[in-house]
Design an enzyme around this catalytic site. Structure first.
Site, PDB file in Angstrom:
ATOM      1  N   CYS A  34       0.712  -1.241   0.043  1.00  0.00           N
ATOM      2  CA  CYS A  34       0.167  -0.056  -0.009  1.00  0.00           C
ATOM      3  C   CYS A  34       0.921   1.185   0.182  1.00  0.00           C
ATOM      4  CB  CYS A  34      -0.851   0.084   1.234  1.00  0.00           C
ATOM      5  SG  CYS A  34      -0.063  -0.007   2.909  1.00  0.00           S
ATOM      6  N   CYS A 103      -2.697  -2.650   8.649  1.00  0.00           N
ATOM      7  CA  CYS A 103      -2.608  -1.308   9.273  1.00  0.00           C
ATOM      8  C   CYS A 103      -1.966  -1.450  10.546  1.00  0.00           C
ATOM      9  CB  CYS A 103      -3.652  -0.164   8.788  1.00  0.00           C
ATOM     10  SG  CYS A 103      -4.390  -0.519   7.409  1.00  0.00           S
TER      11      CYS A 103
HETATM   12 FE1  FES Z   1      -1.838   0.093   4.251  1.00  0.00          FE
HETATM   13 FE2  FES Z   1      -3.492   1.097   5.717  1.00  0.00          FE
HETATM   14  S1  FES Z   1      -3.804   0.630   3.626  1.00  0.00           S
HETATM   15  S2  FES Z   1      -1.443   0.731   6.250  1.00  0.00           S
END
Ligand code: FES
Length: 146
Positions: A34, A103
């Site tokens: 991400c 996360c």
């Molecule tokens: Fe990767 Fe939140 S989407 S840390």
């Protein structure tokens, strides 16, 4: 609702945001998928985390998890900080959607990376078993999948 009130609260009003110029330990972790990055600063005195701040460049859940993680380790011993699991972070936030669990893993890793940095700077031996499988910063440095 997708996010709990607690998540929204910590996302909108994150606690302990910032940097500590003379930090005793700094941990920076990222998730390659991400692209989010989390940096955690700790001050340590007599094995107690006396202060902690974070900077997170990432999604709202990453901000919320790092914010609550700082609250959970502030004033605690290093050992307690190392015992902080991402599940505990998720529980404290009243849950996270499944696709946002990673996360919270980042928050756990950031805390552990900061402690590892503190240990390294002070020549303190640490036990890799304290780090969850795959999240030990020693492994992390060599693990491009993380
Ligand atoms: Fe990767 Fe939140 S989407 S840390």
């Amino acid at each position: 609702m997708l996010y709990s009130e607690k998540v929204m609260d910590h996302f909108r009003n994150p606690r302990n945001v910032g940097e500590i110029a003379d930090a005793d330990g700094i941990g920076e972790v990222g998730n390659a998928k991400c692209g989010d990055i989390m940096r955690m600063y700790i001050k340590v005195k007599d094995n107690i985390i006396t202060d902690v701040k974070f900077m997170t460049f990432g999604c709202g859940s990453a901000i919320a998890t790092s914010s609550i993680a700082t609250e959970m380790i502030k004033g605690r011993s290093i050992d307690e900080a190392l015992d902080l699991s991402n599940q505990a972070v998720v529980e404290a936030l009243g849950g996270l959607p499944a696709h946002k669990i990673h996360c919270s893993v980042l928050a756990e890793e950031a805390v552990k990376a900061a402690v590892k940095d503190y240990y390294d700077k002070n020549g303190i031996k640490y036990d890799c078993d304290k780090y969850a499988a795959g999240s030990c910063p020693c492994v992390h440095e060599h693990d491009s999948l993380n």
